[in-house]
Design a protein around this motif. Structure first.
Motif, short mmCIF file in Angstrom:
data_model
loop_
_atom_site.label_atom_id
_atom_site.label_comp_id
_atom_site.label_asym_id
_atom_site.label_seq_id
_atom_site.Cartn_x
_atom_site.Cartn_y
_atom_site.Cartn_z
N LYS A 18 40.52 20.16 35.89
CA LYS A 18 41.45 20.32 34.65
C LYS A 18 41.67 22.04 34.61
O LYS A 18 42.58 22.38 34.89
CB LYS A 18 40.96 19.94 33.48
N VAL A 19 40.61 22.69 34.67
CA VAL A 19 40.44 24.34 34.79
C VAL A 19 41.26 24.61 36.16
O VAL A 19 42.22 25.68 36.02
CB VAL A 19 39.04 24.63 34.42
N GLN A 20 40.86 24.24 37.06
CA GLN A 20 41.49 24.78 38.09
C GLN A 20 43.27 24.74 38.21
O GLN A 20 43.74 25.67 38.64
CB GLN A 20 40.95 24.04 39.41
N LYS A 21 43.51 23.44 37.47
CA LYS A 21 45.08 23.57 37.54
C LYS A 21 45.63 24.32 36.60
O LYS A 21 46.79 24.94 36.81
CB LYS A 21 45.38 22.01 37.01
N GLU A 22 44.77 24.70 35.26
CA GLU A 22 45.20 25.74 34.72
C GLU A 22 45.12 27.04 35.04
O GLU A 22 46.03 27.83 34.95
CB GLU A 22 44.39 25.55 33.36
N LEU A 23 44.33 27.44 36.07
CA LEU A 23 44.15 28.61 36.38
C LEU A 23 45.36 28.78 37.39
O LEU A 23 45.79 29.99 37.71
CB LEU A 23 42.81 28.72 37.23
N ALA A 24 45.93 27.83 38.16
CA ALA A 24 46.94 27.90 38.71
C ALA A 24 48.14 28.40 38.26
O ALA A 24 48.97 29.10 38.74
CB ALA A 24 47.24 26.63 39.71
N GLY A 35 53.10 52.51 37.94
CA GLY A 35 53.91 51.48 38.29
C GLY A 35 54.65 51.20 39.48
O GLY A 35 55.76 50.29 39.61
N ALA A 36 54.56 52.04 40.54
CA ALA A 36 55.42 51.97 41.72
C ALA A 36 54.98 50.86 42.53
O ALA A 36 55.76 50.37 43.12
CB ALA A 36 54.94 53.46 42.41
N VAL A 37 53.94 50.43 42.36
CA VAL A 37 53.43 49.10 43.17
C VAL A 37 52.71 48.00 41.94
O VAL A 37 51.86 48.53 41.61
CB VAL A 37 52.40 49.24 44.07
N LYS A 38 53.30 46.94 41.87
CA LYS A 38 52.78 45.88 41.08
C LYS A 38 52.43 44.55 41.86
O LYS A 38 53.34 44.32 42.51
CB LYS A 38 53.78 45.59 40.01
N VAL A 39 51.57 44.10 41.55
CA VAL A 39 50.81 42.85 42.19
C VAL A 39 50.64 41.80 41.11
O VAL A 39 49.72 42.09 40.10
CB VAL A 39 49.63 43.22 43.24
N VAL A 40 51.01 40.61 41.30
CA VAL A 40 50.64 39.59 40.68
C VAL A 40 49.86 38.70 41.14
O VAL A 40 50.13 38.14 42.36
CB VAL A 40 51.86 38.92 39.93
N ALA A 41 48.55 38.11 40.74
CA ALA A 41 47.69 37.20 41.33
C ALA A 41 47.49 36.03 40.30
O ALA A 41 47.41 36.19 39.19
CB ALA A 41 46.40 37.75 41.74
N SER A 42 47.35 34.96 40.96
CA SER A 42 47.04 33.81 40.17
C SER A 42 45.65 33.56 39.71
O SER A 42 44.77 34.13 40.23
CB SER A 42 47.54 32.47 40.82
N GLY A 43 45.19 32.71 38.82
CA GLY A 43 43.92 32.52 38.44
C GLY A 43 42.98 31.97 39.79
O GLY A 43 41.93 31.71 39.57
N GLN A 44 43.75 31.34 40.51
CA GLN A 44 43.22 30.63 41.88
C GLN A 44 43.13 31.81 42.99
O GLN A 44 42.86 31.41 44.12
CB GLN A 44 43.94 29.60 42.36
N ALA A 76 44.12 43.28 40.98
CA ALA A 76 44.79 42.10 40.64
C ALA A 76 43.69 40.89 41.11
O ALA A 76 43.59 40.27 40.17
CB ALA A 76 46.20 42.10 41.35
N LEU A 77 43.13 41.03 42.17
CA LEU A 77 42.19 40.02 42.56
C LEU A 77 40.95 40.10 41.78
O LEU A 77 40.49 39.17 41.35
CB LEU A 77 41.85 40.02 44.06
N GLU A 78 40.63 41.27 41.35
CA GLU A 78 39.30 41.53 40.45
C GLU A 78 39.69 40.90 39.25
O GLU A 78 38.66 40.13 38.45
CB GLU A 78 38.88 42.77 40.50
N ASP A 79 40.77 41.32 38.56
CA ASP A 79 41.00 40.63 37.32
C ASP A 79 41.04 39.28 37.39
O ASP A 79 40.84 38.77 36.44
CB ASP A 79 42.46 41.52 36.91
N ALA A 80 41.69 38.82 38.30
CA ALA A 80 42.04 37.24 38.41
C ALA A 80 40.59 36.52 38.39
O ALA A 80 40.22 35.45 38.04
CB ALA A 80 42.88 37.02 39.71
N GLN A 81 39.57 37.12 39.42
CA GLN A 81 38.35 36.63 39.29
C GLN A 81 37.58 36.70 38.06
O GLN A 81 37.02 35.60 37.56
CB GLN A 81 37.59 37.38 40.51
#
Length: 101
Positions: A18-24, A35-44, A76-81
């Motif tokens: 359930k948590v994995q689905k929520e993280l997605a 702000g010149a480069v913005k990256v969005v990462a998922s919780g997965q 972004a990946l560090e924050d997502a982790q």
């Protein structure tokens, strides 16, 4: 292994799924270069999008842009982790399970 432990493990797996689905569905955004480069990462830990301000695209300074992209992706990946670990720890009650937390 007794029946109680098996049931507990099965319940934890159900909660983890359930948590994995929520993280997605959850995302974090990181930016560099004011702000010149913005990256969005998922919780997965998947990169969902990269936005680059056209004003920073200079063929003679591609190294600078590459560094900004690299830094934004890593951030972004560090924050997502961190976000994923926080969510998963709710299920594992703080247990340190290698590969999950």
């Amino acid at each position: 292994m007794d029946l109680g432990m098996i049931k507990q493990a099965m319940e934890m797996k159900k909660q983890m799924d359930k948590v994995q689905k929520e993280l997605a569905k959850l995302t974090v955004e990181a930016e560099t270069g004011k702000g010149a480069v913005k990256v969005v990462a998922s919780g997965q830990l998947r990169i969902m999008s990269i936005k680059i301000d056209p004003t920073v695209i200079d063929p003679h300074k591609s190294g600078d842009l590459e560094k900004m992209i690299h830094k934004a992706i890593n951030s972004a990946l560090e924050d997502a982790q961190k976000m994923a670990s926080k969510e998963l720890s709710k299920v594992t009650s703080g247990l340190n399970i290698p590969g999950l937390t």
